[in-house]
Design a protein around this motif. Structure first.
Motif, PDB file in Angstrom:
ATOM      1  N   VAL A   1       0.863  -1.182   0.000  1.00 47.27           N
ATOM      2  CA  VAL A   1       0.000   0.000   0.000  1.00 47.27           C
ATOM      3  C   VAL A   1       0.894   1.224   0.000  1.00 47.27           C
ATOM      4  O   VAL A   1       1.808   1.337   0.796  1.00 47.27           O
ATOM      5  CB  VAL A   1      -0.934   0.014   1.240  1.00 47.27           C
ATOM      6  CG1 VAL A   1      -1.763   1.264   1.250  1.00 47.27           C
ATOM      7  CG2 VAL A   1      -1.791  -1.222   1.258  1.00 47.27           C
ATOM      8  N   PHE A   2       0.603   2.137  -0.917  1.00 45.45           N
ATOM      9  CA  PHE A   2       1.394   3.364  -1.039  1.00 45.45           C
ATOM     10  C   PHE A   2       0.423   4.538  -0.953  1.00 45.45           C
ATOM     11  O   PHE A   2      -0.478   4.662  -1.769  1.00 45.45           O
ATOM     12  CB  PHE A   2       2.154   3.376  -2.371  1.00 45.45           C
ATOM     13  CG  PHE A   2       3.034   4.566  -2.545  1.00 45.45           C
ATOM     14  CD1 PHE A   2       4.267   4.629  -1.914  1.00 45.45           C
ATOM     15  CD2 PHE A   2       2.637   5.621  -3.339  1.00 45.45           C
ATOM     16  CE1 PHE A   2       5.078   5.730  -2.083  1.00 45.45           C
ATOM     17  CE2 PHE A   2       3.437   6.722  -3.509  1.00 45.45           C
ATOM     18  CZ  PHE A   2       4.674   6.766  -2.863  1.00 45.45           C
ATOM     19  N   TYR A   3       0.578   5.376   0.067  1.00 41.32           N
ATOM     20  CA  TYR A   3      -0.296   6.528   0.254  1.00 41.32           C
ATOM     21  C   TYR A   3       0.288   7.764  -0.423  1.00 41.32           C
ATOM     22  O   TYR A   3       1.489   8.019  -0.320  1.00 41.32           O
ATOM     23  CB  TYR A   3      -0.453   6.862   1.752  1.00 41.32           C
ATOM     24  CG  TYR A   3      -1.211   5.819   2.537  1.00 41.32           C
ATOM     25  CD1 TYR A   3      -2.590   5.795   2.517  1.00 41.32           C
ATOM     26  CD2 TYR A   3      -0.536   4.887   3.311  1.00 41.32           C
ATOM     27  CE1 TYR A   3      -3.302   4.859   3.248  1.00 41.32           C
ATOM     28  CE2 TYR A   3      -1.243   3.955   4.046  1.00 41.32           C
ATOM     29  CZ  TYR A   3      -2.613   3.946   4.009  1.00 41.32           C
ATOM     30  OH  TYR A   3      -3.311   3.018   4.748  1.00 41.32           O
ATOM     31  N   LEU A   4      -0.561   8.504  -1.103  1.00 44.42           N
ATOM     32  CA  LEU A   4      -0.192   9.825  -1.610  1.00 44.42           C
ATOM     33  C   LEU A   4      -0.918  10.826  -0.732  1.00 44.42           C
ATOM     34  O   LEU A   4      -2.144  10.857  -0.706  1.00 44.42           O
ATOM     35  CB  LEU A   4      -0.594   9.991  -3.069  1.00 44.42           C
ATOM     36  CG  LEU A   4       0.120   9.074  -4.052  1.00 44.42           C
ATOM     37  CD1 LEU A   4      -0.439   9.300  -5.449  1.00 44.42           C
ATOM     38  CD2 LEU A   4       1.608   9.327  -4.023  1.00 44.42           C
ATOM     39  N   TYR A   5      -0.164  11.626   0.007  1.00 41.11           N
ATOM     40  CA  TYR A   5      -0.740  12.539   0.977  1.00 41.11           C
ATOM     41  C   TYR A   5      -0.258  13.949   0.681  1.00 41.11           C
ATOM     42  O   TYR A   5       0.948  14.172   0.586  1.00 41.11           O
ATOM     43  CB  TYR A   5      -0.317  12.107   2.387  1.00 41.11           C
ATOM     44  CG  TYR A   5      -1.051  12.835   3.474  1.00 41.11           C
ATOM     45  CD1 TYR A   5      -2.330  12.445   3.848  1.00 41.11           C
ATOM     46  CD2 TYR A   5      -0.468  13.910   4.132  1.00 41.11           C
ATOM     47  CE1 TYR A   5      -3.010  13.088   4.852  1.00 41.11           C
ATOM     48  CE2 TYR A   5      -1.148  14.576   5.129  1.00 41.11           C
ATOM     49  CZ  TYR A   5      -2.416  14.157   5.491  1.00 41.11           C
ATOM     50  OH  TYR A   5      -3.094  14.815   6.483  1.00 41.11           O
ATOM     51  N   PRO A   6      -1.160  14.905   0.544  1.00 40.61           N
ATOM     52  CA  PRO A   6      -0.728  16.286   0.263  1.00 40.61           C
ATOM     53  C   PRO A   6       0.005  16.879   1.470  1.00 40.61           C
ATOM     54  O   PRO A   6      -0.434  16.711   2.597  1.00 40.61           O
ATOM     55  CB  PRO A   6      -2.034  17.018  -0.012  1.00 40.61           C
ATOM     56  CG  PRO A   6      -3.079  16.214   0.671  1.00 40.61           C
ATOM     57  CD  PRO A   6      -2.618  14.790   0.643  1.00 40.61           C
ATOM     58  N   THR A   7       1.104  17.531   1.218  1.00 32.87           N
ATOM     59  CA  THR A   7       1.894  18.094   2.306  1.00 32.87           C
ATOM     60  C   THR A   7       1.796  19.608   2.386  1.00 32.87           C
ATOM     61  O   THR A   7       2.351  20.214   3.284  1.00 32.87           O
ATOM     62  CB  THR A   7       3.372  17.713   2.153  1.00 32.87           C
ATOM     63  OG1 THR A   7       3.826  18.155   0.883  1.00 32.87           O
ATOM     64  CG2 THR A   7       3.561  16.199   2.276  1.00 32.87           C
ATOM     65  N   SER A   8       1.150  20.234   1.451  1.00 26.78           N
ATOM     66  CA  SER A   8       1.026  21.683   1.542  1.00 26.78           C
ATOM     67  C   SER A   8      -0.331  22.135   1.073  1.00 26.78           C
ATOM     68  O   SER A   8      -1.109  21.437   0.557  1.00 26.78           O
ATOM     69  CB  SER A   8       2.086  22.372   0.717  1.00 26.78           C
ATOM     70  OG  SER A   8       2.006  21.998  -0.620  1.00 26.78           O
TER      71      SER A   8
END
Length: 77
Positions: A70-77
């Motif tokens: 599982v690979f999460y793409l999470y916004p950091t800004s």
């Protein structure tokens, strides 16, 4: 005469709401630096994230018995 006061009240509420929204919009458009200096300085070099370190991941699996990654793409800004 009652309708006159009702119209006057609606007009005052409408103008108050328009003034409040205008002030809120103009306040959000400022370009002043924040006190905690969270804005990025143009002379600061951006460092690449080292994903080989576990501290740079949201979740690191402890057991490797599953057949799915599982690979999460999470916004950091």
């Amino acid at each position: 005469m009652k309708w006159f006061y009702n119209m006057k009240l609606r007009k005052m509420l409408g103008l108050s709401l328009a003034l409040l929204l205008s002030c809120t919009a103009f306040t959000g458009c400022t370009t002043q630096n924040k006190a905690d200096n969270t804005q990025t300085d143009s002379t600061t070099e951006i460092q690449a994230t080292d994903y080989s370190q576990g501290k740079n991941w949201l979740s690191v699996p402890t057991e490797l018995d599953k057949k799915v990654d599982v690979f999460y793409l999470y916004p950091t800004s």
